[in-house]
Scaffold this motif. Structure first.
Motif, PDB file in Angstrom:
ATOM      1  N   MET A   1       0.846  -1.169   0.000  1.00  0.00           N
ATOM      2  CA  MET A   1       0.000   0.000   0.000  1.00  0.00           C
ATOM      3  C   MET A   1       0.893   1.235   0.000  1.00  0.00           C
ATOM      4  SD  MET A   1      -2.961   1.326   2.655  1.00  0.00           S
ATOM      5  CE  MET A   1      -3.257  -0.285   3.219  1.00  0.00           C
ATOM      6  N   SER A   2       0.482   2.246  -0.757  1.00  0.00           N
ATOM      7  CA  SER A   2       1.276   3.468  -0.867  1.00  0.00           C
ATOM      8  C   SER A   2       1.102   4.351   0.373  1.00  0.00           C
ATOM      9  CB  SER A   2       0.868   4.244  -2.115  1.00  0.00           C
ATOM     10  OG  SER A   2      -0.421   4.803  -1.936  1.00  0.00           O
ATOM     11  N   GLU A   3       2.025   5.286   0.511  1.00  0.00           N
ATOM     12  CA  GLU A   3       1.935   6.233   1.624  1.00  0.00           C
ATOM     13  C   GLU A   3       0.685   7.101   1.501  1.00  0.00           C
ATOM     14  OE1 GLU A   3       5.457   8.485   2.495  1.00  0.00           O
ATOM     15  OE2 GLU A   3       6.747   6.786   2.020  1.00  0.00           O
ATOM     16  N   GLU A   4       0.300   7.413   0.254  1.00  0.00           N
ATOM     17  CA  GLU A   4      -0.893   8.218   0.032  1.00  0.00           C
ATOM     18  C   GLU A   4      -2.147   7.479   0.514  1.00  0.00           C
ATOM     19  OE1 GLU A   4       1.384   7.710  -2.376  1.00  0.00           O
ATOM     20  OE2 GLU A   4       2.222   9.703  -2.657  1.00  0.00           O
ATOM     21  N   SER A   5      -2.190   6.168   0.260  1.00  0.00           N
ATOM     22  CA  SER A   5      -3.333   5.372   0.716  1.00  0.00           C
ATOM     23  C   SER A   5      -3.394   5.344   2.240  1.00  0.00           C
ATOM     24  CB  SER A   5      -3.247   3.940   0.180  1.00  0.00           C
ATOM     25  OG  SER A   5      -3.342   3.929  -1.221  1.00  0.00           O
ATOM     26  N   LEU A   6      -2.254   5.151   2.863  1.00  0.00           N
ATOM     27  CA  LEU A   6      -2.214   5.154   4.329  1.00  0.00           C
ATOM     28  C   LEU A   6      -2.638   6.512   4.876  1.00  0.00           C
ATOM     29  CD1 LEU A   6       1.073   3.163   5.051  1.00  0.00           C
ATOM     30  CD2 LEU A   6      -1.277   2.418   5.467  1.00  0.00           C
ATOM     31  N   ALA A   7      -2.197   7.570   4.221  1.00  0.00           N
ATOM     32  CA  ALA A   7      -2.567   8.917   4.651  1.00  0.00           C
ATOM     33  C   ALA A   7      -4.074   9.125   4.538  1.00  0.00           C
ATOM     34  CB  ALA A   7      -1.823   9.961   3.821  1.00  0.00           C
ATOM     35  N   PHE A   8      -4.680   8.549   3.506  1.00  0.00           N
ATOM     36  CA  PHE A   8      -6.129   8.652   3.345  1.00  0.00           C
ATOM     37  C   PHE A   8      -6.846   8.021   4.533  1.00  0.00           C
ATOM     38  CE2 PHE A   8     -10.030   6.424   2.165  1.00  0.00           C
ATOM     39  CZ  PHE A   8     -10.831   7.495   1.830  1.00  0.00           C
ATOM     40  N   PHE A   9      -6.439   6.802   4.897  1.00  0.00           N
ATOM     41  CA  PHE A   9      -7.079   6.118   6.024  1.00  0.00           C
ATOM     42  C   PHE A   9      -6.875   6.891   7.323  1.00  0.00           C
ATOM     43  CE2 PHE A   9      -6.828   2.494   3.067  1.00  0.00           C
ATOM     44  CZ  PHE A   9      -8.149   2.064   3.135  1.00  0.00           C
ATOM     45  N   GLU A  10      -5.687   7.451   7.506  1.00  0.00           N
ATOM     46  CA  GLU A  10      -5.427   8.241   8.705  1.00  0.00           C
ATOM     47  C   GLU A  10      -6.273   9.509   8.718  1.00  0.00           C
ATOM     48  OE1 GLU A  10      -1.240   8.935   9.131  1.00  0.00           O
ATOM     49  OE2 GLU A  10      -0.788   6.792   9.153  1.00  0.00           O
ATOM     50  N   ALA A  11      -6.353  10.187   7.572  1.00  0.00           N
ATOM     51  CA  ALA A  11      -7.130  11.425   7.489  1.00  0.00           C
ATOM     52  C   ALA A  11      -8.609  11.172   7.749  1.00  0.00           C
ATOM     53  CB  ALA A  11      -6.935  12.071   6.122  1.00  0.00           C
ATOM     54  N   CYS A  12      -9.103  10.037   7.296  1.00  0.00           N
ATOM     55  CA  CYS A  12     -10.513   9.681   7.500  1.00  0.00           C
ATOM     56  C   CYS A  12     -10.747   9.036   8.856  1.00  0.00           C
ATOM     57  CB  CYS A  12     -10.990   8.730   6.403  1.00  0.00           C
ATOM     58  SG  CYS A  12     -11.111   9.522   4.802  1.00  0.00           S
ATOM     59  N   ASN A  13      -9.665   8.787   9.578  1.00  0.00           N
ATOM     60  CA  ASN A  13      -9.737   8.138  10.886  1.00  0.00           C
ATOM     61  C   ASN A  13     -10.440   6.781  10.781  1.00  0.00           C
ATOM     62  OD1 ASN A  13      -9.120   8.027  13.602  1.00  0.00           O
ATOM     63  ND2 ASN A  13     -11.070   8.936  14.210  1.00  0.00           N
ATOM     64  N   VAL A  14     -10.007   5.987   9.788  1.00  0.00           N
ATOM     65  CA  VAL A  14     -10.584   4.669   9.526  1.00  0.00           C
ATOM     66  C   VAL A  14      -9.456   3.637   9.513  1.00  0.00           C
ATOM     67  CG1 VAL A  14     -11.818   3.269   7.836  1.00  0.00           C
ATOM     68  CG2 VAL A  14     -12.464   5.635   8.163  1.00  0.00           C
ATOM     69  N   SER A  15      -9.727   2.496  10.076  1.00  0.00           N
ATOM     70  CA  SER A  15      -8.751   1.404  10.099  1.00  0.00           C
ATOM     71  C   SER A  15      -8.641   0.767   8.713  1.00  0.00           C
ATOM     72  CB  SER A  15      -9.190   0.352  11.114  1.00  0.00           C
ATOM     73  OG  SER A  15      -8.380  -0.791  11.011  1.00  0.00           O
ATOM     74  N   ASP A  16      -7.429   0.353   8.368  1.00  0.00           N
ATOM     75  CA  ASP A  16      -7.206  -0.338   7.090  1.00  0.00           C
ATOM     76  C   ASP A  16      -7.137  -1.852   7.277  1.00  0.00           C
ATOM     77  OD1 ASP A  16      -4.814  -0.522   8.408  1.00  0.00           O
ATOM     78  OD2 ASP A  16      -3.586   0.121   6.719  1.00  0.00           O
ATOM     79  N   VAL A  17      -7.636  -2.332   8.399  1.00  0.00           N
ATOM     80  CA  VAL A  17      -7.590  -3.755   8.736  1.00  0.00           C
ATOM     81  C   VAL A  17      -8.255  -4.623   7.663  1.00  0.00           C
ATOM     82  CG1 VAL A  17      -9.013  -5.231  10.251  1.00  0.00           C
ATOM     83  CG2 VAL A  17      -7.182  -3.901  11.204  1.00  0.00           C
ATOM     84  N   PHE A  18      -9.332  -4.142   7.081  1.00  0.00           N
ATOM     85  CA  PHE A  18     -10.055  -4.954   6.098  1.00  0.00           C
ATOM     86  C   PHE A  18      -9.202  -5.294   4.882  1.00  0.00           C
ATOM     87  CE2 PHE A  18     -10.913  -0.629   4.788  1.00  0.00           C
ATOM     88  CZ  PHE A  18     -10.824  -0.682   3.413  1.00  0.00           C
ATOM     89  N   LEU A  19      -8.158  -4.500   4.631  1.00  0.00           N
ATOM     90  CA  LEU A  19      -7.303  -4.750   3.465  1.00  0.00           C
ATOM     91  C   LEU A  19      -6.523  -6.064   3.594  1.00  0.00           C
ATOM     92  CD1 LEU A  19      -5.945  -1.156   2.887  1.00  0.00           C
ATOM     93  CD2 LEU A  19      -7.675  -2.362   1.540  1.00  0.00           C
ATOM     94  N   ARG A  20      -6.422  -6.576   4.800  1.00  0.00           N
ATOM     95  CA  ARG A  20      -5.673  -7.821   5.043  1.00  0.00           C
ATOM     96  C   ARG A  20      -6.555  -9.058   4.974  1.00  0.00           C
ATOM     97  NH1 ARG A  20      -4.373  -4.302   9.061  1.00  0.00           N
ATOM     98  NH2 ARG A  20      -2.504  -3.098   8.703  1.00  0.00           N
ATOM     99  N   THR A  21      -7.810  -8.879   4.587  1.00  0.00           N
ATOM    100  CA  THR A  21      -8.742 -10.009   4.493  1.00  0.00           C
ATOM    101  C   THR A  21      -9.170 -10.201   3.039  1.00  0.00           C
ATOM    102  OG1 THR A  21     -10.689  -8.641   4.852  1.00  0.00           O
ATOM    103  CG2 THR A  21      -9.639  -9.580   6.811  1.00  0.00           C
ATOM    104  N   ASP A  22      -9.843 -11.294   2.788  1.00  0.00           N
ATOM    105  CA  ASP A  22     -10.337 -11.569   1.445  1.00  0.00           C
ATOM    106  C   ASP A  22     -11.377 -10.529   1.040  1.00  0.00           C
ATOM    107  OD1 ASP A  22      -8.781 -13.863   1.153  1.00  0.00           O
ATOM    108  OD2 ASP A  22     -10.349 -15.156   2.009  1.00  0.00           O
ATOM    109  N   LEU A  23     -11.298 -10.118  -0.195  1.00  0.00           N
ATOM    110  CA  LEU A  23     -12.217  -9.122  -0.734  1.00  0.00           C
ATOM    111  C   LEU A  23     -13.680  -9.509  -0.526  1.00  0.00           C
ATOM    112  CD1 LEU A  23     -12.688  -6.575  -2.472  1.00  0.00           C
ATOM    113  CD2 LEU A  23     -12.472  -8.038  -4.476  1.00  0.00           C
ATOM    114  N   GLU A  24     -13.975 -10.780  -0.655  1.00  0.00           N
ATOM    115  CA  GLU A  24     -15.350 -11.255  -0.519  1.00  0.00           C
ATOM    116  C   GLU A  24     -15.915 -11.013   0.880  1.00  0.00           C
ATOM    117  OE1 GLU A  24     -12.838 -13.416  -1.642  1.00  0.00           O
ATOM    118  OE2 GLU A  24     -13.283 -13.015  -3.763  1.00  0.00           O
ATOM    119  N   LYS A  25     -15.060 -10.838   1.875  1.00  0.00           N
ATOM    120  CA  LYS A  25     -15.503 -10.656   3.261  1.00  0.00           C
ATOM    121  C   LYS A  25     -15.555  -9.190   3.688  1.00  0.00           C
ATOM    122  CE  LYS A  25     -13.642 -15.121   4.625  1.00  0.00           C
ATOM    123  NZ  LYS A  25     -12.672 -15.823   5.464  1.00  0.00           N
ATOM    124  N   TRP A  26     -15.097  -8.290   2.833  1.00  0.00           N
ATOM    125  CA  TRP A  26     -15.012  -6.884   3.222  1.00  0.00           C
ATOM    126  C   TRP A  26     -16.347  -6.334   3.706  1.00  0.00           C
ATOM    127  CZ3 TRP A  26     -11.564  -3.654  -0.607  1.00  0.00           C
ATOM    128  CH2 TRP A  26     -10.235  -4.078  -0.488  1.00  0.00           C
TER     129      TRP A  26
END
Length: 79
Positions: A1-26
């Protein structure tokens, strides 16, 4: 994941935990649904397009005003 993507999640105050799971379970993961809701609420603006439209409108107004003024001045000179 890029730094810009991480910055987006931080700016939105949202966890990026779902990115580590299967897309079908998101859709079952709270952090995904929070991120989805925040993204859906964003108001997107295309600054380049808006500037282009504003520039075109300004050009049209200037050329129309100049043409009208020249026409009126020319008409008065011949009258």
């Amino acid at each position: 994941m890029s730094e810009e993507s991480l910055a987006f999640f931080e700016a939105c105050n949202v966890s990026d935990v779902f990115l580590r799971t299967d897309l079908e379970k998101w859709h079952t993961i709270k952090s995904f649904n929070e991120a989805k809701n925040k993204v859906q609420q964003l108001h997107v603006v295309n600054d380049v397009a808006e500037r282009g439209v504003a520039l075109a409108n300004t050009y049209i107004n200037v050329t129309t005003s100049t043409t009208d003024s020249e026409f009126i001045a020319g008409h008065r000179a011949t009258a």
